[in-house]
Design an enzyme around this catalytic site. Structure first.
Site, PDB file in Angstrom:
ATOM      1  N   GLY A  83       0.784  -1.221   0.000  1.00  0.00           N
ATOM      2  CA  GLY A  83       0.000   0.000   0.000  1.00  0.00           C
ATOM      3  C   GLY A  83       0.818   1.274   0.000  1.00  0.00           C
ATOM      4  CB  SER A  84       4.272   2.249  -0.947  1.00  0.00           C
ATOM      5  OG  SER A  84       4.425   1.875  -2.287  1.00  0.00           O
ATOM      6  CG  ASN A  85       1.588   3.270  -5.834  1.00  0.00           C
ATOM      7  OD1 ASN A  85       1.954   4.327  -6.332  1.00  0.00           O
ATOM      8  ND2 ASN A  85       2.175   2.119  -6.105  1.00  0.00           N
TER       9      ASN A  85
ATOM     10  CG  LEU B 207      -0.973  -8.399  -7.282  1.00  0.00           C
ATOM     11  CD1 LEU B 207      -0.048  -9.334  -6.521  1.00  0.00           C
ATOM     12  CD2 LEU B 207      -0.236  -7.731  -8.443  1.00  0.00           C
ATOM     13  CE  LYS B 208      -6.564 -13.160  -6.442  1.00  0.00           C
ATOM     14  NZ  LYS B 208      -5.366 -13.217  -5.723  1.00  0.00           N
TER      15      LYS B 208
ATOM     16  CG  ASN C  95      -3.303  -0.913 -12.445  1.00  0.00           C
ATOM     17  OD1 ASN C  95      -3.117  -0.945 -11.234  1.00  0.00           O
ATOM     18  ND2 ASN C  95      -2.616  -1.675 -13.286  1.00  0.00           N
TER      19      ASN C  95
ATOM     20  CG  HIS D 192       2.178  -1.906 -15.518  1.00  0.00           C
ATOM     21  ND1 HIS D 192       1.839  -3.166 -15.085  1.00  0.00           N
ATOM     22  CD2 HIS D 192       3.264  -2.055 -16.319  1.00  0.00           C
ATOM     23  CE1 HIS D 192       2.686  -4.045 -15.599  1.00  0.00           C
ATOM     24  NE2 HIS D 192       3.559  -3.399 -16.355  1.00  0.00           N
TER      25      HIS D 192
ATOM     26  CG  ASP E 168      -0.876  -4.472 -17.140  1.00  0.00           C
ATOM     27  OD1 ASP E 168      -1.410  -3.844 -16.208  1.00  0.00           O
ATOM     28  OD2 ASP E 168      -0.101  -5.436 -16.964  1.00  0.00           O
TER      29      ASP E 168
ATOM     30  CD  GLU F 143       4.675   2.016  -9.305  1.00  0.00           C
ATOM     31  OE1 GLU F 143       3.611   1.715  -8.743  1.00  0.00           O
ATOM     32  OE2 GLU F 143       5.606   1.203  -9.449  1.00  0.00           O
TER      33      GLU F 143
HETATM   34  C1  GRF Z   1       3.629  -1.121  -7.533  1.00  0.00           C
HETATM   35  O1  GRF Z   1       4.854  -1.272  -8.219  1.00  0.00           O
HETATM   36  C2  GRF Z   1       2.515  -1.073  -8.536  1.00  0.00           C
HETATM   37  O2  GRF Z   1       2.870  -0.501  -9.741  1.00  0.00           O
HETATM   38  C3  GRF Z   1       2.235  -2.497  -8.779  1.00  0.00           C
HETATM   39  O3  GRF Z   1       2.389  -3.115  -7.527  1.00  0.00           O
HETATM   40  C4  GRF Z   1       3.284  -2.358  -6.730  1.00  0.00           C
HETATM   41  C5  GRF Z   1       2.485  -2.078  -5.498  1.00  0.00           C
HETATM   42  O4  GRF Z   1       3.085  -1.313  -4.584  1.00  0.00           O
HETATM   43  N1  GRF Z   1       0.991  -2.653  -9.468  1.00  0.00           N
HETATM   44  P1  GRF Z   1       2.302  -0.797  -3.312  1.00  0.00           P
HETATM   45  O5  GRF Z   1       1.442  -1.925  -2.744  1.00  0.00           O
HETATM   46  O6  GRF Z   1       1.485   0.376  -3.695  1.00  0.00           O
HETATM   47  O7  GRF Z   1       3.402  -0.452  -2.362  1.00  0.00           O
END
Ligand code: GRF
Length: 203
Positions: A18-20, A92-93, A109, A111, A152, A181
């Site tokens: 969940g860093s994003n 991832l689903k 999304n 990527h 994608d 990202e």
């Molecule tokens: C990121 O590299 C994102 O692009 C990919 O999975 C990774 C997830 O990172 N789809 P996080 O869970 O947001 O840290």
């Protein structure tokens, strides 16, 4: 009629750390009253996902998606939180058709490569960066794109490029791309939310 357009109600779906999600929350918080989106739900197919814990520390409702293939159940979950748009952040689903149809054009999304290269089924995590290095690429980066019924392959919305440096490993490249990202995704979400606000009449 009110002059104030309410923020777009955003759900974030995540499978991992969940860093994003964190970057999105920090960016929207920093925008304060100018933020065009509000994260109203974090949902995950992985009960131990760090993203769920992050949501709870911020008092954001968090939910587990018991069966990622059960489209009607996911629609019910999202509707119960009156979600306007969805951001996948390390989810991832496959997103079921019922969800794609209900939020058509409103699911995005991020990527960790420059799509359309190095994407598609099975192309996630370290595998992406290993393939970029094996391909001898000089550049990689982050792509924000619309989500469709093909992994994608949806319309590309924004990209940020980073160099591939000599001696890069999958881990060092992944770290550089992840930083991109974290810059690109939150700002793109704000822009998309602004355009959704403009296209959604208030009453
Ligand atoms: C990121 O590299 C994102 O692009 C990919 O999975 C990774 C997830 O990172 N789809 P996080 O869970 O947001 O840290």
């Amino acid at each position: 009629m009110s002059d104030i357009t309410p923020p777009i109600r955003l759900a974030v779906l995540a499978s991992g750390g969940g860093s994003n999600l964190q970057a999105i929350l920090e960016h929207l918080d920093a925008l304060g009253a100018s933020s065009a989106a509000k994260v109203v739900l974090v949902a995950s197919d992985t009960p131990g996902a760090g993203a769920l814990a992050k949501a709870l520390t911020k008092n954001i409702p968090a939910a587990i998606i018991e069966n990622p293939k059960d489209g009607p159940a996911i629609v019910r979950l999202l509707e119960s939180h009156r979600v306007d748009a969805i951001a996948l952040a390390g989810y991832l689903k496959f997103v079921p058709l019922e969800v794609l149809q209900r939020w058509n054009g409103r699911i995005v999304n991020v990527h960790p490569a420059l799509l359309p290269a190095y994407g598609g089924k099975g192309m996630y995590g370290r595998r992406v960066h290993e393939a970029v290095i094996a391909g001898g690429e000089k550049e990689s980066g982050a792509t924000v794109h619309h989500v469709t019924d093909e992994f994608d392959r949806g319309l590309i919305i924004a990209q940020e490029r980073v160099p591939v440096e000599s001696g890069d490993t999958a881990d060092s490249l992944a770290a550089r791309v992840l930083e991109a990202e974290h810059r690109l995704y939150p700002t793109t979400i704000q822009q998309l939310a602004l355009s959704l606000q403009r296209s959604t009449p208030t009453n």
